[in-house]
Enzyme design. Structure first.
Site, PDB file in Angstrom:
ATOM      1  N   CYS A   2       0.837  -1.195   0.000  1.00  0.00           N
ATOM      2  CA  CYS A   2       0.000   0.000   0.000  1.00  0.00           C
ATOM      3  C   CYS A   2       0.877   1.252   0.000  1.00  0.00           C
ATOM      4  O   CYS A   2       1.880   1.335   0.698  1.00  0.00           O
ATOM      5  CB  CYS A   2      -0.945   0.077   1.180  1.00  0.00           C
ATOM      6  SG  CYS A   2      -2.047  -1.309   1.288  1.00  0.00           S
ATOM      7  N   LYS A 579       6.393  -4.524  -3.895  1.00  0.00           N
ATOM      8  CA  LYS A 579       7.823  -4.237  -3.808  1.00  0.00           C
ATOM      9  C   LYS A 579       8.279  -4.057  -2.375  1.00  0.00           C
ATOM     10  O   LYS A 579       9.333  -4.523  -1.974  1.00  0.00           O
ATOM     11  CB  LYS A 579       8.084  -2.955  -4.602  1.00  0.00           C
ATOM     12  CG  LYS A 579       9.533  -2.515  -4.629  1.00  0.00           C
ATOM     13  CD  LYS A 579      10.256  -3.227  -5.726  1.00  0.00           C
ATOM     14  CE  LYS A 579      11.734  -2.994  -5.719  1.00  0.00           C
ATOM     15  NZ  LYS A 579      12.433  -4.184  -6.219  1.00  0.00           N
TER      16      LYS A 579
HETATM   17  C1  G6P Z   1       9.605  -8.003  -1.322  1.00  0.00           C
HETATM   18  C2  G6P Z   1      10.112  -7.747  -2.728  1.00  0.00           C
HETATM   19  C3  G6P Z   1      11.436  -8.474  -2.931  1.00  0.00           C
HETATM   20  C4  G6P Z   1      12.435  -8.055  -1.876  1.00  0.00           C
HETATM   21  C5  G6P Z   1      11.881  -8.268  -0.465  1.00  0.00           C
HETATM   22  C6  G6P Z   1      12.766  -7.621   0.595  1.00  0.00           C
HETATM   23  O1  G6P Z   1       9.247  -9.339  -1.187  1.00  0.00           O
HETATM   24  O2  G6P Z   1       9.176  -8.175  -3.674  1.00  0.00           O
HETATM   25  O3  G6P Z   1      11.939  -8.159  -4.210  1.00  0.00           O
HETATM   26  O4  G6P Z   1      13.600  -8.794  -2.019  1.00  0.00           O
HETATM   27  O5  G6P Z   1      10.593  -7.661  -0.350  1.00  0.00           O
HETATM   28  O6  G6P Z   1      12.748  -6.239   0.402  1.00  0.00           O
HETATM   29  P1  G6P Z   1      13.878  -5.257   0.890  1.00  0.00           P
HETATM   30  O7  G6P Z   1      13.408  -3.891   0.486  1.00  0.00           O
HETATM   31  O8  G6P Z   1      13.961  -5.420   2.381  1.00  0.00           O
HETATM   32  O9  G6P Z   1      15.143  -5.643   0.229  1.00  0.00           O
END
Ligand code: G6P
Length: 584
Positions: A2, A579
């Site tokens: 969100c 994301k």
């Molecule tokens: C979500 C995203 C991933 C990412 C993960 C950790 O699942 O889709 O692509 O690796 O979060 O996010 P961060 O911002 O902590 O690296």
């Protein structure tokens, strides 16, 4: 997870909010909506699906007004339906709200409000909050917001409007929230990047802080309703943050950005990190513990390999597991948090826990003003530029490089010449399209490797499943015969990765085992080694082991991307994912 935004001021409010929603779409795209105050009334517009659907719906509608809030949703409580779409209105229609986060005690509050006669149109926790505000509305609006939100448990970034005046009220705990003055009013947002080009600085709300935003001013309060001075920071975009792209998808652009992102990260670390300070900080450290989620966790596993190689005992944990595992936290351990966004709820919670125990911590993050950077002792930055595609690519390569440099700095090992060579020599390989058909013609896909190639297998498998929805998995080569081999048949594709000379013969054994069961093998290798019969070999450039995890993953990122496109999916917005995961 969100995204929320809002604007008070002059201009075309609908267009301003839509533009910001598009910027925040990476945070979720199950539905979107906006609430705009006009003629003492709040009008709400909502649409299920991507922002473009809301955009289309509003195309021919003239909406006046000078105060509005908007939301792009990643569903947590309640399905992705129109009723559950934000903004939500209070029963009396006076209050509108948008929310990023999760209210953990919403059911008990809902029951209390139901007993008082309140009605609920959605299954969301957010609709409970807006009615709780109505229920506390016997003081000034900001006090009503404060007293209602004080009763909440969980995480929230809330933007709230009231039909009586052009004001946005803000409340924040855990989820990020920013305010910026622009030439024609004030903007609020979950992400600083929505301020690029319209403001040079912004205010960062801290946990349990509140704000009252009008077209002329932003006033900040603590939980007692006393005015406070907010923290201010610069709004800077990097040269890699260009949002207009030539490529059909952000993911492809971001893969193509990798050489530039690696170079930028290396040079930024070189120019900003005080190596003596890092060594002094790490003095007395006996062990390292790395914590992250998703792709960042995989970068942590690569990092653990680099740190072990230089003689530091290192463990790596998934943040959501570490959080409840009751691990002993001690002062002789260095805790490294790795997170592209610096906002992932589980990683943040672990960082906070380590800080509360007064232990040493470093964050490897890609976002300068992220929440985690304010919790840890030292920030070790990656400067990959903004990553929009949900599946992380360039941030991963840069996180691995950052770990390599950090390991070298900690043990006073020279790294500059090797990094310079990588940056000078590396270019993205041309993708071999026949690989897509090999995947499409298989019923099962496995990734097999050993040593740190297993990490590459895990990351490659995650990329493929995230954006193609193909059920695949990664296995350590030695484990193949302990179960997974039972699944191998002539409809099975096994992607084997081998960059490690000392176990090449062991990988050759795995390949024999797979071929004997009629499985198809595509081998990605940097080695000139005779692995026996395979269906295809993809020969990769070697970086004499040090950088193989950074470069070997790239053709596999491409493989996931091109397969997703071939299957007709949008690789930038995989279903059910977001994301930035700012909820637990
Ligand atoms: C979500 C995203 C991933 C990412 C993960 C950790 O699942 O889709 O692509 O690796 O979060 O996010 P961060 O911002 O902590 O690296």
């Amino acid at each position: 997870m969100c995204g929320i935004c809002g604007f008070v001021g002059t201009g075309n409010i609908k267009e301003i909010l839509l533009k910001d929603l598009y910027q925040l779409e990476y945070r979720g795209y199950d539905s979107s909506g906006m609430a705009i105050r006009n003629n003492h009334k709040i009008s709400v517009f909502k649409s299920v699906g991507e922002i473009s659907y809301l955009d289309k719906q509003l195309k021919n509608i003239e909406i006046g007004g000078s105060c509005g809030i908007a939301h792009t949703r990643w569903a947590t409580h309640g399905k992705a339906t129109l009723e559950n779409c934000h903004p939500h209105l209070s029963n009396n229609g006076k209050w509108a709200i948008v929310h990023n986060g999760i209210i953990e005690n919403y059911l008990s509050i809902k029951n209390m409000l139901l007993a008082k006669g309140y009605k609920f149109l959605s299954q969301t926790d957010t609709e409970v909050v807006v009615n709780l505000i109505q229920d506390n509305d016997n003081v000034s609006p900001i006090r009503a917001v404060i007293s209602a939100t004080k009763k909440l448990q969980g995480s929230f970034a809330l933007a709230i409007m009231n039909s009586e005046r052009d004001v946005i009220y803000l409340a924040k705990r855990t989820s990020p929230l920013y305010v910026a003055k622009t030439s024609n009013g004030y903007k609020i947002s979950s992400d600083i990047s929505t301020f690029f080009g319209c403001s040079n600085s912004c205010f960062i709300l801290q946990d349990d802080q509140y704000a009252m935003v009008t077209s002329k001013s932003a006033t900040f309060f603590n939980q007692n309703g006393e005015k406070i001075k907010p923290i201010e920071c610069d709004v800077k975009s990097s040269s890699l943050d260009n949002m207009t792209i030539k490529e059909p998808h952000y993911m492809l652009k971001e893969i193509k950005d990798i050489p530039m992102a690696l170079s930028s990260t290396y040079r930024h670390i070189m120019s900003t990190i005080d190596e003596d300070k890092i060594r002094k900080f790490c003095k007395g450290i006996k062990k390292v513990c790395i914590i992250g989620c998703g792709t960042a966790y995989h970068a942590g596993l690569v990092g653990a390999n680099y740190l072990e190689k230089v003689g530091l005992h290192t463990d790596c944990y998934v943040a959501s597991e570490f959080r409840y595992a009751n691990h002993k936290i001690d002062k002789q351990t260095l805790y490294i948090f790795v997170s592209q966004s610096g906002e992932t709820a589980d990683t943040l919670a672990c960082a906070q826990y380590v800080r509360d125990k007064k232990c040493k911590s470093i964050a490897i993050t890609n976002v300068v003003h992220s929440s985690i950077n304010k919790i840890v002792n030292i920030v070790f930055p990656t400067t990959a530029g903004k990553e929009i595609a949900v599946a992380s690519t360039k941030a991963y390569n840069c996180q691995c490089l950052a770990f390599y440099i950090l390991a070298c700095i900690m043990k006073k090992i020279k790294y500059q010449a090797k990094c310079e060579k990588l940056i000078k020599d590396y270019s993205i390989p041309k993708f071999d399209n026949s690989l897509v058909s090999a995947i499409k013609n298989s019923e099962k896909v496995f990734f097999v490797g050993r040593d740190w190639d297993v990490v590459t297998c895990n990351e490659a498998s995650l990329k493929l499943k995230e954006i193609t929805y193909i059920n695949c998995m990664a296995i350590a080569g030695g484990e193949l015969k302990h179960g997974t081999l039972a699944l191998v048949d002539d409809k099975t594709l096994v992607i084997v990765i081998c960059t490690r000379e000392h176990i090449a013969d062991k990988i050759a054994n795995c390949i024999h085992e797979i071929k004997s069961r009629r499985g198809k093998v595509i081998l990605f290798t940097t080695l000139d080694f005779d692995f026996g019969e395979v269906d295809k070999i993809i020969k990769l450039k070697s970086y004499k082991n040090d950088f193989d995890p950074i470069t070997t993953i790239i053709p596999l990122q491409q493989l996931a991307y091109y397969t997703s496109v071939d299957l007709g999916y949008n690789p930038d917005k995989p279903r059910n994912l977001a994301k930035s995961v700012t909820v637990e």
